[in-house]
Each structure stands twice: as C-alpha cells, then as structure tokens.
Design a protein around this motif. Structure first.
Motif, PDB file in Angstrom:
ATOM      1  N   GLU A  48       0.833  -1.202   0.000  1.00  0.00           N
ATOM      2  CA  GLU A  48       0.000   0.000   0.000  1.00  0.00           C
ATOM      3  C   GLU A  48       0.872   1.258   0.000  1.00  0.00           C
ATOM      4  N   GLU A  49       1.904   1.285   0.866  1.00  0.00           N
ATOM      5  CA  GLU A  49       2.798   2.441   0.926  1.00  0.00           C
ATOM      6  C   GLU A  49       3.530   2.642  -0.396  1.00  0.00           C
ATOM      7  N   GLN A  50       3.942   1.548  -1.012  1.00  0.00           N
ATOM      8  CA  GLN A  50       4.647   1.644  -2.280  1.00  0.00           C
ATOM      9  C   GLN A  50       3.734   2.198  -3.374  1.00  0.00           C
ATOM     10  N   ARG A  51       2.463   1.793  -3.363  1.00  0.00           N
ATOM     11  CA  ARG A  51       1.512   2.294  -4.347  1.00  0.00           C
ATOM     12  C   ARG A  51       1.286   3.786  -4.174  1.00  0.00           C
ATOM     13  N   ILE A  52       1.172   4.235  -2.935  1.00  0.00           N
ATOM     14  CA  ILE A  52       0.987   5.662  -2.652  1.00  0.00           C
ATOM     15  C   ILE A  52       2.207   6.455  -3.110  1.00  0.00           C
ATOM     16  N   PHE A  53       3.396   5.908  -2.818  1.00  0.00           N
ATOM     17  CA  PHE A  53       4.637   6.585  -3.247  1.00  0.00           C
ATOM     18  C   PHE A  53       4.706   6.697  -4.768  1.00  0.00           C
ATOM     19  N   GLN A  54       4.357   5.626  -5.473  1.00  0.00           N
ATOM     20  CA  GLN A  54       4.380   5.651  -6.943  1.00  0.00           C
ATOM     21  C   GLN A  54       3.367   6.650  -7.498  1.00  0.00           C
ATOM     22  N   ASP A  55       2.223   6.750  -6.859  1.00  0.00           N
ATOM     23  CA  ASP A  55       1.220   7.733  -7.278  1.00  0.00           C
ATOM     24  C   ASP A  55       1.739   9.155  -7.086  1.00  0.00           C
ATOM     25  N   LEU A  56       2.412   9.382  -5.966  1.00  0.00           N
ATOM     26  CA  LEU A  56       2.976  10.712  -5.704  1.00  0.00           C
ATOM     27  C   LEU A  56       4.041  11.065  -6.754  1.00  0.00           C
ATOM     28  N   VAL A  57       4.921  10.131  -7.051  1.00  0.00           N
ATOM     29  CA  VAL A  57       5.975  10.352  -8.045  1.00  0.00           C
ATOM     30  C   VAL A  57       5.353  10.649  -9.407  1.00  0.00           C
ATOM     31  N   ARG A  58       4.340   9.858  -9.794  1.00  0.00           N
ATOM     32  CA  ARG A  58       3.680  10.057 -11.085  1.00  0.00           C
ATOM     33  C   ARG A  58       3.010  11.429 -11.120  1.00  0.00           C
ATOM     34  N   HIS A  59       2.360  11.809 -10.027  1.00  0.00           N
ATOM     35  CA  HIS A  59       1.666  13.097  -9.948  1.00  0.00           C
ATOM     36  C   HIS A  59       2.683  14.247  -9.957  1.00  0.00           C
ATOM     37  N   ALA A  60       3.804  14.092  -9.249  1.00  0.00           N
ATOM     38  CA  ALA A  60       4.834  15.144  -9.200  1.00  0.00           C
ATOM     39  C   ALA A  60       5.467  15.357 -10.565  1.00  0.00           C
ATOM     40  N   ALA A  61       5.563  14.304 -11.377  1.00  0.00           N
ATOM     41  CA  ALA A  61       6.162  14.419 -12.705  1.00  0.00           C
ATOM     42  C   ALA A  61       5.406  15.412 -13.573  1.00  0.00           C
ATOM     43  N   ASP A  62       4.112  15.589 -13.315  1.00  0.00           N
ATOM     44  CA  ASP A  62       3.309  16.556 -14.074  1.00  0.00           C
ATOM     45  C   ASP A  62       3.714  18.000 -13.761  1.00  0.00           C
ATOM     46  N   PHE A  63       4.423  18.214 -12.660  1.00  0.00           N
ATOM     47  CA  PHE A  63       4.751  19.568 -12.214  1.00  0.00           C
ATOM     48  C   PHE A  63       6.256  19.864 -12.216  1.00  0.00           C
ATOM     49  N   ILE A  64       7.043  19.027 -12.916  1.00  0.00           N
ATOM     50  CA  ILE A  64       8.500  19.211 -12.906  1.00  0.00           C
ATOM     51  C   ILE A  64       8.900  20.589 -13.395  1.00  0.00           C
ATOM     52  N   SER A  65       8.338  21.036 -14.524  1.00  0.00           N
ATOM     53  CA  SER A  65       8.756  22.344 -15.062  1.00  0.00           C
ATOM     54  C   SER A  65       8.392  23.479 -14.109  1.00  0.00           C
ATOM     55  N   GLN A  66       7.227  23.401 -13.456  1.00  0.00           N
ATOM     56  CA  GLN A  66       6.840  24.434 -12.495  1.00  0.00           C
ATOM     57  C   GLN A  66       7.761  24.436 -11.273  1.00  0.00           C
ATOM     58  N   ILE A  67       8.112  23.240 -10.797  1.00  0.00           N
ATOM     59  CA  ILE A  67       9.022  23.133  -9.652  1.00  0.00           C
ATOM     60  C   ILE A  67      10.388  23.698 -10.001  1.00  0.00           C
ATOM     61  N   GLN A  68      10.884  23.384 -11.212  1.00  0.00           N
ATOM     62  CA  GLN A  68      12.182  23.915 -11.636  1.00  0.00           C
ATOM     63  C   GLN A  68      12.143  25.436 -11.775  1.00  0.00           C
ATOM     64  N   GLN A  69      11.044  25.982 -12.303  1.00  0.00           N
ATOM     65  CA  GLN A  69      10.909  27.439 -12.425  1.00  0.00           C
ATOM     66  C   GLN A  69      10.887  28.085 -11.046  1.00  0.00           C
ATOM     67  N   ASN A  70      10.163  27.490 -10.108  1.00  0.00           N
ATOM     68  CA  ASN A  70      10.134  28.018  -8.736  1.00  0.00           C
ATOM     69  C   ASN A  70      11.534  28.005  -8.127  1.00  0.00           C
TER      70      ASN A  70
END
Length: 196
Positions: free
Chosen positions: A1-23
């Motif tokens: 369960e923890e691994q699935r949540i972590f993978q979901d977070l990583v997948r979701h964070a990948a959508d915001f890489i350019s915004q995070i880098q700009q920040n």
C-alpha cells in the motif's frame, strides 16, 4: 500500500516538474539578490555606474575580504583607481613589501567583477566600463612535475594573456618577471607594458 501511494505521488509530481524547476530558479535568484542587498547594507557598499566606456574610475575602493579581517578598531585604507584608453591606460605600482600592492590589484578585480554581476561595491563611488575579460598573473608557482620552473609558468601565463586580450580586457599582473634575474625581469616587464 505504501509503495503504491509513493508511486502515485511520483507520477503526480512528474506533471509539475517544469513548475518546480521554475520556482527553484526564482527562489535562487531572490536568494542571490537578497544576499547582495544584505552584504551591501552591512558593509556600506555603493551602487556602481556601469557604462559603455573604457573608463575604470573607482574612488575610495576597499578590498571586501581584507577589510572584514582587520583587527578590531583598525580601519582599511581605501584606494582610488583610474584607467582609460586616452590619459592613463596602465598603472605601474611600486613600493616596499606589505605596502598593499597585491591587495590593490585584487581589490580592483573584485570590484569590477562584483559590479558586473549586479552587486553593489566596496567603494565611495565607481564608474566602470564593461569589461569582457579579467586576466590575472599573480603569485609565484612552478610545475616541477611537468618540468616547468616558476619563470616558465610565469611566461606561459603571460603569453596566454597577451594572445587572448581585447581592448575591453582588464589585465592585472603582480611582480611580472620576478622568476628570473633582475635585469631580465625588468626588460620583460618593460616590453609587456610597451606592448599593452
């Protein structure tokens, strides 16, 4: 369960890489500028005037590191520097050991670099024409493992400077020709000054 949540977070964070880098870029720029402002206010730095001329006019310049390392109560003795292409293109500075010749060279380079990177400078005032390169030939060293004496290293570095400078370069040389005999050293320094 923890691994699935972590993978979901990583997948979701990948959508915001350019915004995070700009920040991160914006925060880094703000951090740099706030550091410039804090140091300038604490140490009484002034805003330099950057222009398109070939004039370097520093009034009451100070070495930013040396002035902070002085013993309590001792005041840094400020220095003026003026260079241009018409009246005073070269300064030849002489004096006894520990008089501050090398400190003046380093201070000039630091003030020019600080001004051109957007910082206030340790001086009463500074008008600085844009410099494309800063060349230094400071200190005695050798490279005996490659069969190079102090003199050889000094001449190689000097040749590199002379072959790569432009009309907007700042060249700072400390005790040029000291790696050889007095007469030869003076002759070399004289020839370099005439060439410059």
């Amino acid at each position: 369960e923890e691994q699935r949540i972590f993978q979901d977070l990583v997948r979701h964070a990948a959508d915001f890489i350019s915004q995070i880098q700009q920040n991160a870029r914006v925060i880094a720029a703000l951090d740099c500028l706030l550091s410039f402002a804090s140091v300038a206010r604490t140490n009484r730095y002034t805003k330099p005037q950057i222009n398109d001329t070939t004039i370097l006019d520093i009034k009451s310049g100070r070495h930013p590191v040396i002035e902070k390392q002085l013993p309590a109560g001792e005041v840094y003795v400020p220095n003026d520097i003026y260079l241009d292409n018409e009246k005073q293109q070269i300064l030849v500075i002489t004096g006894p050991n520990m008089a501050g010749k090398s400190a003046l060279l380093r201070q000039t380079a630091l003030i020019v670099l600080m001004a051109q990177m957007g910082s206030f400078v340790p001086a009463e005032s500074a008008a600085i024409g844009i410099v494309d390169k800063v060349f230094t030939r400071v200190g005695a060293s050798d490279n005996l493992s490659r069969g190079e004496s102090t003199f050889m290293v000094e001449m190689t570095e000097t040749a590199s400077i002379l072959n790569n400078l432009s009309s907007r370069s700042l060249i700072l040389m400390d005790e040029i020709g000291r790696g050889t005999s007095t007469y030869d050293g003076v002759s070399i320094a004289w020839a370099i000054v005439e060439y410059l």
